[in-house]
Design a protein around this motif. Structure first.
Motif, PDB file in Angstrom:
ATOM      1  N   VAL A 179      -1.084  -8.754   2.555  1.00 61.51           N
ATOM      2  CA  VAL A 179      -1.700  -7.431   2.509  1.00 61.51           C
ATOM      3  C   VAL A 179      -0.597  -6.455   2.142  1.00 61.51           C
ATOM      4  N   PRO A 180      -0.660  -5.870   0.942  1.00 54.35           N
ATOM      5  CA  PRO A 180       0.413  -4.975   0.512  1.00 54.35           C
ATOM      6  C   PRO A 180       0.382  -3.645   1.253  1.00 54.35           C
ATOM      7  N   ASP A 181       1.544  -3.038   1.295  1.00 53.44           N
ATOM      8  CA  ASP A 181       1.747  -1.770   1.977  1.00 53.44           C
ATOM      9  C   ASP A 181       0.781  -0.687   1.504  1.00 53.44           C
ATOM     10  N   GLY A 182       0.133  -0.018   2.465  1.00 49.46           N
ATOM     11  CA  GLY A 182      -0.695   1.128   2.141  1.00 49.46           C
ATOM     12  C   GLY A 182      -2.034   0.787   1.506  1.00 49.46           C
ATOM     13  N   ARG A 183      -2.378  -0.493   1.451  1.00 49.28           N
ATOM     14  CA  ARG A 183      -3.628  -0.892   0.827  1.00 49.28           C
ATOM     15  C   ARG A 183      -4.632  -1.341   1.880  1.00 49.28           C
ATOM     16  N   LEU A 223       1.249  -4.169  14.852  1.00 48.66           N
ATOM     17  CA  LEU A 223      -0.126  -4.467  14.460  1.00 48.66           C
ATOM     18  C   LEU A 223      -1.070  -3.961  15.545  1.00 48.66           C
ATOM     19  N   ALA A 224      -2.246  -3.491  15.125  1.00 52.62           N
ATOM     20  CA  ALA A 224      -3.239  -3.070  16.106  1.00 52.62           C
ATOM     21  C   ALA A 224      -4.587  -3.644  15.717  1.00 52.62           C
ATOM     22  N   LEU A 225      -5.384  -3.961  16.728  1.00 50.35           N
ATOM     23  CA  LEU A 225      -6.654  -4.656  16.507  1.00 50.35           C
ATOM     24  C   LEU A 225      -7.842  -3.766  16.842  1.00 50.35           C
ATOM     25  N   VAL A 226      -8.800  -3.702  15.909  1.00 49.85           N
ATOM     26  CA  VAL A 226     -10.115  -3.127  16.196  1.00 49.85           C
ATOM     27  C   VAL A 226     -11.058  -4.329  16.208  1.00 49.85           C
ATOM     28  N   PRO A 227     -11.354  -4.846  17.399  1.00 45.92           N
ATOM     29  CA  PRO A 227     -11.960  -6.181  17.460  1.00 45.92           C
ATOM     30  C   PRO A 227     -13.464  -6.192  17.176  1.00 45.92           C
ATOM     31  N   GLN A 228     -13.924  -7.381  16.845  1.00 49.21           N
ATOM     32  CA  GLN A 228     -15.360  -7.567  16.670  1.00 49.21           C
ATOM     33  C   GLN A 228     -16.052  -7.287  18.002  1.00 49.21           C
ATOM     34  N   THR A 257      -1.695   3.138  19.508  1.00 53.42           N
ATOM     35  CA  THR A 257      -0.572   2.255  19.842  1.00 53.42           C
ATOM     36  C   THR A 257       0.548   2.410  18.821  1.00 53.42           C
ATOM     37  N   GLY A 258       0.351   3.291  17.845  1.00 56.97           N
ATOM     38  CA  GLY A 258       1.391   3.538  16.845  1.00 56.97           C
ATOM     39  C   GLY A 258       1.581   2.393  15.873  1.00 56.97           C
ATOM     40  N   PRO A 259       0.476   1.889  15.303  1.00 59.10           N
ATOM     41  CA  PRO A 259       0.593   0.686  14.460  1.00 59.10           C
ATOM     42  C   PRO A 259       1.108   0.993  13.055  1.00 59.10           C
ATOM     43  N   ARG A 260       1.704  -0.030  12.438  1.00 59.00           N
ATOM     44  CA  ARG A 260       2.050   0.062  11.034  1.00 59.00           C
ATOM     45  C   ARG A 260       0.901  -0.476  10.199  1.00 59.00           C
ATOM     46  N   MET A 261       0.000  -1.216  10.853  1.00 60.60           N
ATOM     47  CA  MET A 261      -1.111  -1.818  10.136  1.00 60.60           C
ATOM     48  C   MET A 261      -2.268  -2.100  11.096  1.00 60.60           C
ATOM     49  N   LYS A 264      -6.806   5.574   4.912  1.00 60.93           N
ATOM     50  CA  LYS A 264      -6.215   5.078   3.673  1.00 60.93           C
ATOM     51  C   LYS A 264      -5.427   6.179   2.970  1.00 60.93           C
ATOM     52  N   GLU A 265      -6.033   7.376   2.937  1.00 55.24           N
ATOM     53  CA  GLU A 265      -5.332   8.514   2.338  1.00 55.24           C
ATOM     54  C   GLU A 265      -4.011   8.793   3.043  1.00 55.24           C
ATOM     55  N   GLN A 266      -3.989   8.511   4.342  1.00 56.67           N
ATOM     56  CA  GLN A 266      -2.764   8.756   5.106  1.00 56.67           C
ATOM     57  C   GLN A 266      -1.795   7.592   5.018  1.00 56.67           C
ATOM     58  N   GLY A 267      -2.133   6.590   4.227  1.00 64.69           N
ATOM     59  CA  GLY A 267      -1.196   5.498   3.994  1.00 64.69           C
ATOM     60  C   GLY A 267      -1.239   4.367   4.997  1.00 64.69           C
ATOM     61  N   VAL A 268      -2.316   4.290   5.809  1.00 63.42           N
ATOM     62  CA  VAL A 268      -2.427   3.199   6.781  1.00 63.42           C
ATOM     63  C   VAL A 268      -2.846   1.916   6.055  1.00 63.42           C
ATOM     64  N   THR A 269      -2.139   0.816   6.324  1.00 58.84           N
ATOM     65  CA  THR A 269      -2.486  -0.478   5.751  1.00 58.84           C
ATOM     66  C   THR A 269      -3.578  -1.118   6.612  1.00 58.84           C
TER      67      THR A 269
END
Lengths: 295, 234
Positions: free
Chosen positions: B25-29, B79-84, B150-154, B180-185
């Motif tokens: 998963v590329p950065d910011g995508r 990493l942060a999870l938004v779970p099913q 949680t301050g995730p990078r993705m 996405k506009e804010q650059g979150v992967t």
């Protein structure tokens, strides 16, 4: 009705005293079981340690110094024992209750045997501190002052634990862990630390319960199994991981034990498990079970 | 933040679900991961998050190896999870959810509670409600807020549209668009093609525990026969 109440007043007070003690004992067991799914059958042994610490430090003499020292020593003992149990059960988290039961029951048997070797098998008395070591008049009934104090201590602890669990961020962390510990871990919290903290706190309360229960039940071999069984019944009735459940369960079992023995002495044991069976039939998750289908 | 997964195998007990997953998963995508029920999408998410232990392969976030770490370590790595199913804590109120998520965690917390409430104003109105009292859409917003704090990078999002009304799904899509506009992967697992097409830059399709197809979202939409073959839908 009023007549029945008057006849049973002492039994009801006894039930409240038993209930207070059971709550102090059961709340930690319930939180650890409800939160981490770890079944700690060593909980009764912690009570037993507390009872003998009470005996050791009061030495059959009524003194505040001895009693308070016993409480302090038992609390420290409970904290450390809880941490050790937490670390020891760590590899067994998620491995089924049988493995956990075998380990913790094994520890409990060793502790009980060591105590029996040190103190012998005679029943030992723990003496209530001065001022509480006598009977007073309550609505025309003679009643031991210590048991009234025990009811008071139970009430204060119940309120304190409830406030911590319901109103603080630490309590929120514990409630979240009870309902879905995977998600707690997924926000970056190390589950093992939460478990160790709750384990230590619950074990401390169990050891304190041993000292506090000393003036009522003394210190004797086999007490660990009796109180463990009662605590398990309480948390099954109240529901795992619920402070309110542990409180209500304790009060119900306290009354069932006390009123049951007074009014139907032949059926006292039956009533305890009758109450358990009834709750399991009507509400299998317990009266206040928090496990409401996580996930 | 680049997430690279290679040769990842994992499963439950003796049944192996992931059969060597290679994915990056590329950065910011936003990468949309599609696939029929039971192909292993949720297992992949859970394995990456450390909730399921991998049996082999590697998962790296900007070169840092995550495979085999506990989920709290994975969370602190970014990493942060938004779970099913959202998995909101039913007996915690909204404020307690936000506090618990922001108190811990590790990343470079650009998301703060006021900023979250600006993005998701509904949560502010429901501040004192218990998680169990919220509607499905509100719970989904709370799950996203919890992950961001949680301050995730993705973000790993597992079927955020699941069980929600179409208008709510559009709102969720809007939120992901803003992120996405804010650059979150984002790695987004979805059954709802409408949502996936709305926000994803690239599409990957999973079949039987492996990545069977990868392309840009535009190419995937243009290639209907492939979509039908892989997903069994038009």
């Amino acid at each position: 009705m009023t007549e029945w109440f008057a006849d049973n007043f002492v039994s009801i007070l006894n039930g409240l005293a038993i209930g207070s003690l059971l709550f102090i004992l059961a709340v930690g067991l319930s939180l650890v079981f409800g939160m981490m799914d770890v079944l700690n059958l060593g909980h009764g042994a912690l009570y037993l340690i507390g009872a003998y610490v009470g005996y050791q430090f009061t030495g059959g003499v009524s003194s505040w110094g001895g009693f308070l020292t016993a409480l302090g020593v038992a609390a420290a003992f409970g904290l450390v024992a809880g941490l050790i149990l937490s670390v020891a059960t760590e590899p067994l988290v998620g491995r089924g209750h049988l493995d956990q039961a075998l380990l913790t029951l094994g520890v409990a048997l060793v502790v009980a045997e060591v105590i029996s070797i040190i103190f012998g098998d005679d029943v030992q008395n723990v003496v209530a501190p001065p001022g509480l070591n006598e009977s007073i008049q309550v609505f025309g009934n003679t009643y031991p002052a210590y048991r009234l104090a025990l009811i008071g201590v139970g009430a204060v602890l119940a309120v304190a634990v409830w406030l911590v669990i319901e109103k603080t961020s630490l309590g929120a962390l514990i409630r979240a862990s009870v309902s879905d510990r995977e998600m707690v871990s997924a926000v970056g919290v190390d589950n093992r630390k939460v478990k160790a903290g709750v384990f230590a706190f619950g074990s401390m309360l169990a050891a304190l319960a041993g000292v506090l229960g000393g003036p009522v039940y003394g210190a004797r071999t086999g007490l660990d199994e009796t109180v463990l069984l009662l605590a398990l019944v309480v948390i099954v009735i109240g529901g795992l991981g619920s402070v309110r459940g542990a409180l209500i369960g304790s009060l119900v079992i306290g009354q069932v034990e006390s009123l049951g023995r007074a009014n139907f002495p032949d059926f006292a044991s039956f009533m305890l498990f009758g109450a358990l069976a009834l709750v399991l039939i009507v509400r299998p998750r317990g009266l206040f079970g928090s496990k409401v289908g996580a996930g | 933040m680049t997430l690279q997964i290679s040769g990842l195998t994992s499963g439950y007990g003796r049944s192996s679900v992931l059969q060597g997953v290679d994915l990056d998963v590329p950065d910011g995508r936003v990468l949309g991961l599609l696939g029929r029920n039971g192909v292993g999408k949720t297992t992949l998410i859970h394995t990456v998050m450390g909730l399921v232990r991998p049996t082999g392969g590697s998962i790296t976030l900007d070169g840092e190896e995550l495979a085999g770490r506990r989920s709290d370590q994975v969370a602190r790595a970014g990493l942060a999870l938004v779970p099913q199913g959202r998995r909101i804590w039913p007996n915690l109120d909204v404020t307690e959810h936000l506090d618990l998520a922001s108190r811990r965690g590790g990343g470079a917390g650009i998301w703060t509670v006021p900023k979250i409430l600006e993005l998701l104003p509904r949560l502010g109105e429901r501040r004192n409600h218990l998680g169990g009292q919220l509607s499905g859409g509100e719970q989904q917003m709370l799950a996203i807020a919890r992950a961001l704090l949680t301050g995730p990078r993705m973000l790993l999002m597992d079927e955020p549209s699941d069980g929600l009304a179409p208008t709510i799904v559009d709102q969720i899509g809007g939120v992901i668009g803003t992120l996405k506009e804010q650059g979150v992967t984002v790695l987004l697992v979805e059954q709802d093609l409408h949502l996936a097409f709305l926000v994803a830059d690239k599409i990957a399709v999973m079949v039987k525990g492996q990545i069977a197809h990868r392309c840009s979202t535009a190419d995937f939409r243009a290639d209907e026969p492939t979509a039908r073959r892989l997903l069994g839908v038009a």
